[in-house]
Design an enzyme around this catalytic site. Structure first.
Site, PDB file in Angstrom:
ATOM      1  N   ASP A  71      -2.061 -18.556   1.896  1.00 19.82           N
ATOM      2  CA  ASP A  71      -3.171 -19.251   1.233  1.00 19.82           C
ATOM      3  C   ASP A  71      -3.741 -20.354   2.117  1.00 19.82           C
ATOM      4  OD1 ASP A  71      -0.663 -20.351   0.844  1.00 19.82           O
ATOM      5  OD2 ASP A  71      -0.893 -20.698  -1.302  1.00 19.82           O
TER       6      ASP A  71
ATOM      7  N   TYR B  28       0.810  -1.214   0.000  1.00 20.79           N
ATOM      8  CA  TYR B  28       0.000   0.000   0.000  1.00 20.79           C
ATOM      9  C   TYR B  28       0.844   1.264   0.000  1.00 20.79           C
ATOM     10  CZ  TYR B  28      -3.878  -3.126   1.170  1.00 20.79           C
ATOM     11  OH  TYR B  28      -4.811  -4.129   1.157  1.00 20.79           O
TER      12      TYR B  28
ATOM     13  N   ASP C  48     -10.924  -9.351   7.116  1.00 22.17           N
ATOM     14  CA  ASP C  48     -12.310  -9.343   6.649  1.00 22.17           C
ATOM     15  C   ASP C  48     -12.867 -10.762   6.584  1.00 22.17           C
ATOM     16  OD1 ASP C  48     -12.358  -6.611   6.461  1.00 22.17           O
ATOM     17  OD2 ASP C  48     -13.107  -6.558   4.410  1.00 22.17           O
TER      18      ASP C  48
ATOM     19  N   LYS D 183       4.266 -15.465   2.802  1.00 22.33           N
ATOM     20  CA  LYS D 183       4.291 -16.246   1.560  1.00 22.33           C
ATOM     21  C   LYS D 183       5.765 -16.475   1.248  1.00 22.33           C
ATOM     22  CE  LYS D 183       2.150 -18.032  -2.063  1.00 22.33           C
ATOM     23  NZ  LYS D 183       1.310 -19.236  -1.972  1.00 22.33           N
TER      24      LYS D 183
ATOM     25  N   ASP E 288      -5.227  -7.209   5.636  1.00 24.32           N
ATOM     26  CA  ASP E 288      -6.460  -6.551   5.178  1.00 24.32           C
ATOM     27  C   ASP E 288      -7.462  -7.617   4.739  1.00 24.32           C
ATOM     28  OD1 ASP E 288      -8.320  -4.717   4.336  1.00 24.32           O
ATOM     29  OD2 ASP E 288      -7.164  -4.006   2.618  1.00 24.32           O
TER      30      ASP E 288
END
Ligand code: NAI
Ligand code: MG
Length: 367
Positions: free
Chosen positions: A226, A141, A254, A194, A250
């Site tokens: 994942d 970001y 959620d 990752k 992020d």
């Protein structure tokens, strides 16, 4: 104790739920003999309307002076035009930056009486009590370069670039916070990365291992993002504290919110180096129900509990507030989003009633 708490009601249902959070904090102050002084300031769309900026200097200065900040929500269709130069969310970003907040905490617990609201089977929800710690200031970001260009000599091929960048310093401070938070919990930290593909993740993993050595009473495990996404839906109860970088966090926070059944239930905290923190429900300004007095105040009241715990060091008071919320839900009190009919103020009253009388011994948690 004496504490100054800045309230930033913001937009939409923000003022309704922040009023509920204030009632909860005032009730705690009375029961436990504290003095909380409240200051209300503008942030978000309402600040744009009044001053032309989403975070007036005066608001930021007041937040910096305070012990903690409780925010409702910012934004709404009124300020949503794609051409708008000033946007309500800029207020939140500027506030996080201005206060040096680098970690976003989202605890997710599933109340047994609400398990039927979640799309998951009740047996997958039993015992879920996890705490996400998302890095807030780095990663994709904010990385540079960030650009879009037409590739020279390509006949018009356009390419866009974002950069995923982390320093060892940024990784260590957020992982260290995760371990400090895990101590009084079950002592287990899951670091999500990752590392089989990304260099930034390999650094993340090395730094996480180095930090873990400072906390011999806690355990560290690593999981790839994942498979962590799957485990959240199949075995969420196996997590305690989860720490991860900005983008993974992020998305996964959620996903984890689904476990609880309603957006209206979940709190969050944003923390930096010192005790000053920003506390807010995870939901937005809910323009569809704003002004009707039916918003669920639980996410904001639980955010107030986090404020007591992390910024004021009042663990006993925080737990009392969380128990009061649990009790109201156990006894079947429900707002509209939970299939009931209680108003925001009626639900708040049910919670305030249940605050236990003060107990003599206080234990404080210092981060
Ligand atoms: P939202 O979270 O505001 O609403 C999504 C749905 O959940 C709506 O149907 C709403 O009525 C319901 N809902 C949310 N909170 C509730 C509560 N406490 N009680 C009962 N029902 C509740 O998300 P949406 O609609 O995508 O965004 C609306 C506005 O809020 C947008 O302008 C968005 O940018 C802003 N927003 C602000 C955030 C913040 O201030 N941190 C976070 C997310 C969105
Ligand atoms: Mg999000």
């Amino acid at each position: 104790m004496n504490a100054t708490i800045v309230l930033l009601p913001g937009d939409g249902i923000g003022p309704e739920v922040v009023a509920a959070g204030r009632v909860a904090l005032e009730t705690i102050a009375r029961r436990f003999a504290h003095t909380f002084t409240f200051e209300e300031h503008l942030a978000g769309g309402c600040a744009i309307d009044a001053t032309g900026t989403a975070l007036p200097d005066e608001t930021l200065a007041a937040c910096k002076r305070a012990h903690a900040v409780l925010l409702g929500a910012v934004g709404g269709p009124r300020w949503d035009s794609p051409t708008a130069k000033v946007r309500p969310e800029q207020g939140l970003l500027a506030l996080r930056r201005g206060l040096g907040l680098y970690a976003n905490l989202r605890p997710v617990r599933v109340h047994p009486a609400l398990a039927e609201l979640s799309p998951l089977k009740p047996e997958r929800l039993a015992g879920v009590d996890l705490l996400f710690v998302r890095e807030l200031t780095g990663g994709l970001y904010f990385g540079q370069p960030r650009l879009r260009e037409t590739v020279a000599g390509s006949g018009g091929v356009v390419r866009a670039v974002d950069t995923l960048e982390y320093t060892d310093v940024e990784i260590r401070r957020v992982v260290r916070l995760a371990f400090r938070l895990a101590g009084p919990r079950r002592g287990k930290v899951t670091s999500i990365d990752k590392a089989n593909v990304l260099e930034s993740s390999r650094l993340w993993r090395e730094e996480a291992i180095a930090v873990a050595a400072e906390f011999p009473a806690c355990t560290l495990e690593h999981q790839l993002v994942d498979s962590a996404a799957m485990r959240l839906m199949t075995a969420a109860a196996s997590f305690d504290v989860i720490v991860t970088e900005n983008l993974f966090g992020d998305i996964l926070t959620d996903e984890a919110a689904v476990l609880a059944g309603s957006l209206g239930l979940l709190p969050s905290a944003s923390l930096g180096e010192g005790p000053l923190g920003l506390y807010e429900p995870i939901h937005g300004s809910a323009p569809d129900i704003a002004g009707q007095g039916i918003a669920n105040p639980v996410g904001t009241i639980l955010s107030a509990a986090l404020l007591l715990r992390y910024s004021l060091g009042l663990e006993r008071e925080a737990t009392a507030l969380e128990r009061a919320v649990d009790g109201a839900l156990t006894d079947g009190h429900r707002t509209h989003d939970l299939g009931g009919s209680l108003s925001t103020t009626a639900m708040t009253r049910e919670i305030a009633h249940r605050l236990a009388p003060s107990e003599p011994v206080r234990r404080s948690l210092t981060l």
